[in-house]
Design a protein around this motif. Sequence first.
Motif, PDB file in Angstrom:
ATOM      1  N   ASN A 197       0.715  -1.022   0.118  1.00 17.66           N
ATOM      2  CA  ASN A 197       0.075   0.073   0.025  1.00 17.66           C
ATOM      3  C   ASN A 197       1.039   1.312  -0.009  1.00 17.66           C
ATOM      4  O   ASN A 197       2.004   0.986   0.548  1.00 17.66           O
ATOM      5  CB  ASN A 197      -0.946   0.145   1.271  1.00 17.66           C
ATOM      6  N   LYS A 198       0.390   2.322  -0.681  1.00 15.59           N
ATOM      7  CA  LYS A 198       1.252   3.532  -0.967  1.00 15.59           C
ATOM      8  C   LYS A 198       0.974   4.237   0.611  1.00 15.59           C
ATOM      9  O   LYS A 198      -0.294   4.322   0.983  1.00 15.59           O
ATOM     10  CB  LYS A 198       0.683   4.457  -1.846  1.00 15.59           C
ATOM     11  N   ILE A 199       1.881   4.933   1.107  1.00 14.19           N
ATOM     12  CA  ILE A 199       1.937   5.622   2.257  1.00 14.19           C
ATOM     13  C   ILE A 199       1.674   6.954   1.893  1.00 14.19           C
ATOM     14  O   ILE A 199       2.757   7.607   1.405  1.00 14.19           O
ATOM     15  CB  ILE A 199       3.080   5.428   3.185  1.00 14.19           C
ATOM     16  N   HIS A 200       0.611   7.660   2.216  1.00 19.71           N
ATOM     17  CA  HIS A 200       0.622   8.943   1.738  1.00 19.71           C
ATOM     18  C   HIS A 200       0.974  10.031   2.877  1.00 19.71           C
ATOM     19  O   HIS A 200       0.756   9.653   4.130  1.00 19.71           O
ATOM     20  CB  HIS A 200      -0.911   9.288   1.682  1.00 19.71           C
ATOM     21  N   PRO A 201       1.858  11.033   2.563  1.00 19.22           N
ATOM     22  CA  PRO A 201       2.304  12.030   3.833  1.00 19.22           C
ATOM     23  C   PRO A 201       1.105  12.575   4.444  1.00 19.22           C
ATOM     24  O   PRO A 201       0.099  12.866   3.664  1.00 19.22           O
ATOM     25  CB  PRO A 201       3.137  13.073   3.000  1.00 19.22           C
ATOM     26  N   ASN A 202       1.366  12.901   5.530  1.00 17.65           N
ATOM     27  CA  ASN A 202       0.250  13.608   6.423  1.00 17.65           C
ATOM     28  C   ASN A 202       0.396  15.221   6.065  1.00 17.65           C
ATOM     29  O   ASN A 202       1.408  15.739   6.449  1.00 17.65           O
ATOM     30  CB  ASN A 202       0.581  13.457   7.873  1.00 17.65           C
ATOM     31  N   LEU A 203      -0.245  15.847   5.692  1.00 15.61           N
ATOM     32  CA  LEU A 203      -0.571  17.096   4.917  1.00 15.61           C
ATOM     33  C   LEU A 203      -1.244  18.036   5.727  1.00 15.61           C
ATOM     34  O   LEU A 203      -2.257  18.965   5.513  1.00 15.61           O
ATOM     35  CB  LEU A 203      -0.940  17.271   3.694  1.00 15.61           C
ATOM     36  N   VAL A 204      -0.659  18.285   6.973  1.00 17.92           N
ATOM     37  CA  VAL A 204      -1.345  19.304   8.029  1.00 17.92           C
ATOM     38  C   VAL A 204      -0.598  20.702   7.815  1.00 17.92           C
ATOM     39  O   VAL A 204       0.622  20.452   7.340  1.00 17.92           O
ATOM     40  CB  VAL A 204      -1.201  18.835   9.485  1.00 17.92           C
ATOM     41  N   PRO A 205      -1.056  21.577   8.176  1.00 16.99           N
ATOM     42  CA  PRO A 205      -0.420  22.832   8.219  1.00 16.99           C
ATOM     43  C   PRO A 205       0.760  22.755   8.976  1.00 16.99           C
ATOM     44  O   PRO A 205       0.783  22.345  10.101  1.00 16.99           O
ATOM     45  CB  PRO A 205      -1.330  23.909   8.520  1.00 16.99           C
ATOM     46  N   GLY A 206       2.073  23.294   8.366  1.00 14.85           N
ATOM     47  CA  GLY A 206       3.500  23.238   9.042  1.00 14.85           C
ATOM     48  C   GLY A 206       4.249  22.415   8.521  1.00 14.85           C
ATOM     49  O   GLY A 206       5.467  21.880   9.073  1.00 14.85           O
ATOM     50  N   THR A 207       3.623  21.295   7.881  1.00 14.47           N
ATOM     51  CA  THR A 207       4.333  20.169   7.222  1.00 14.47           C
ATOM     52  C   THR A 207       5.488  20.826   6.046  1.00 14.47           C
ATOM     53  O   THR A 207       4.980  21.729   5.400  1.00 14.47           O
ATOM     54  CB  THR A 207       3.519  18.936   6.264  1.00 14.47           C
ATOM     55  N   THR A 208       6.444  20.382   6.283  1.00 16.89           N
ATOM     56  CA  THR A 208       7.691  21.015   5.098  1.00 16.89           C
ATOM     57  C   THR A 208       8.203  19.521   4.382  1.00 16.89           C
ATOM     58  O   THR A 208       8.417  18.529   4.813  1.00 16.89           O
ATOM     59  CB  THR A 208       8.737  21.695   6.039  1.00 16.89           C
ATOM     60  N   ALA A 209       9.036  20.082   3.212  1.00 19.99           N
ATOM     61  CA  ALA A 209       9.620  19.063   2.270  1.00 19.99           C
ATOM     62  C   ALA A 209      10.594  19.948   1.759  1.00 19.99           C
ATOM     63  O   ALA A 209      10.609  21.033   1.570  1.00 19.99           O
ATOM     64  CB  ALA A 209       8.745  18.461   1.399  1.00 19.99           C
ATOM     65  N   THR A 210      11.715  19.077   1.215  1.00 23.06           N
ATOM     66  CA  THR A 210      12.917  19.806   0.520  1.00 23.06           C
ATOM     67  C   THR A 210      12.648  19.045  -0.824  1.00 23.06           C
ATOM     68  O   THR A 210      12.736  18.086  -1.078  1.00 23.06           O
ATOM     69  CB  THR A 210      14.117  19.394   1.079  1.00 23.06           C
ATOM     70  N   ILE A 211      12.372  20.039  -1.996  1.00 26.51           N
ATOM     71  CA  ILE A 211      12.457  19.720  -3.193  1.00 26.51           C
ATOM     72  C   ILE A 211      13.374  20.410  -4.185  1.00 26.51           C
ATOM     73  O   ILE A 211      13.357  21.427  -3.927  1.00 26.51           O
ATOM     74  CB  ILE A 211      10.783  19.880  -3.894  1.00 26.51           C
ATOM     75  N   GLU A 212      13.795  19.757  -5.284  1.00 18.72           N
ATOM     76  CA  GLU A 212      14.737  20.272  -6.205  1.00 18.72           C
ATOM     77  C   GLU A 212      13.924  21.000  -7.001  1.00 18.72           C
ATOM     78  O   GLU A 212      12.945  20.726  -7.580  1.00 18.72           O
ATOM     79  CB  GLU A 212      15.632  19.265  -6.806  1.00 18.72           C
ATOM     80  N   ALA A 213      14.110  22.143  -7.351  1.00 11.36           N
ATOM     81  CA  ALA A 213      13.251  23.137  -8.348  1.00 11.36           C
ATOM     82  C   ALA A 213      13.813  22.793  -9.704  1.00 11.36           C
ATOM     83  O   ALA A 213      14.729  23.105 -10.098  1.00 11.36           O
ATOM     84  CB  ALA A 213      13.601  24.731  -7.907  1.00 11.36           C
ATOM     85  N   THR A 214      12.727  22.215 -10.280  1.00 13.54           N
ATOM     86  CA  THR A 214      12.481  22.399 -11.741  1.00 13.54           C
ATOM     87  C   THR A 214      11.453  22.819 -12.336  1.00 13.54           C
ATOM     88  O   THR A 214      10.539  23.363 -11.579  1.00 13.54           O
ATOM     89  CB  THR A 214      12.501  20.862 -12.296  1.00 13.54           C
ATOM     90  N   PRO A 215      11.501  23.145 -13.717  1.00 10.92           N
ATOM     91  CA  PRO A 215      10.616  23.925 -14.219  1.00 10.92           C
ATOM     92  C   PRO A 215       9.120  23.296 -14.035  1.00 10.92           C
ATOM     93  O   PRO A 215       8.084  23.944 -13.824  1.00 10.92           O
ATOM     94  CB  PRO A 215      10.465  23.695 -15.719  1.00 10.92           C
ATOM     95  N   GLN A 216       9.051  21.950 -14.043  1.00 13.13           N
ATOM     96  CA  GLN A 216       7.832  21.057 -13.900  1.00 13.13           C
ATOM     97  C   GLN A 216       7.319  21.545 -12.669  1.00 13.13           C
ATOM     98  O   GLN A 216       5.984  21.548 -12.177  1.00 13.13           O
ATOM     99  CB  GLN A 216       7.934  19.513 -14.209  1.00 13.13           C
ATOM    100  N   VAL A 217       8.274  21.273 -11.394  1.00 15.67           N
ATOM    101  CA  VAL A 217       7.793  21.544 -10.156  1.00 15.67           C
ATOM    102  C   VAL A 217       7.480  22.733  -9.821  1.00 15.67           C
ATOM    103  O   VAL A 217       6.610  22.927  -8.940  1.00 15.67           O
ATOM    104  CB  VAL A 217       8.946  21.284  -9.003  1.00 15.67           C
ATOM    105  N   LEU A 218       8.162  23.990 -10.542  1.00 15.43           N
ATOM    106  CA  LEU A 218       7.817  25.039 -10.197  1.00 15.43           C
ATOM    107  C   LEU A 218       6.155  25.617 -10.673  1.00 15.43           C
ATOM    108  O   LEU A 218       5.435  26.327 -10.079  1.00 15.43           O
ATOM    109  CB  LEU A 218       8.797  26.197 -10.943  1.00 15.43           C
ATOM    110  N   ARG A 219       5.868  24.915 -11.876  1.00 15.89           N
ATOM    111  CA  ARG A 219       4.776  24.980 -12.427  1.00 15.89           C
ATOM    112  C   ARG A 219       3.402  24.376 -11.461  1.00 15.89           C
ATOM    113  O   ARG A 219       2.549  24.974 -11.200  1.00 15.89           O
ATOM    114  CB  ARG A 219       4.367  24.362 -13.637  1.00 15.89           C
TER     115      ARG A 219
END
Length: 86
Positions: free
Chosen positions: A52-74
């Motif tokens: 089963n896929k584990i979905h991240p808990n998306l409550v206010p205050g949750t953070t993530a580090t993501i590499e900025a690409t044109p697709q991600v920025l869109r």
Amino acid sequence: VTRTLVRESARKTVQRLFLKDSAIADPLDARSKNFKALPKRRGGVIWTKRPNKIHPNLVPGTTATIEATPQVLRDLNSVAAYVQVK
């Protein structure tokens, strides 16, 4: 995440973006590595259970580090009302 995600499409977009962060995606990868596929025949078709896929808990205050690409920025621009980019 700055606000509660109300739109289902925004929730799915933010989940997809958060799973690009290795700290959030590692539990899913670890579960997949430990999962043993047991194929069985069912109605003449071979079926295999998948983890089963584990979905991240998306409550206010949750953070993530993501590499900025044109697709991600869109994608981030489409959910700008719910997230803060630093």
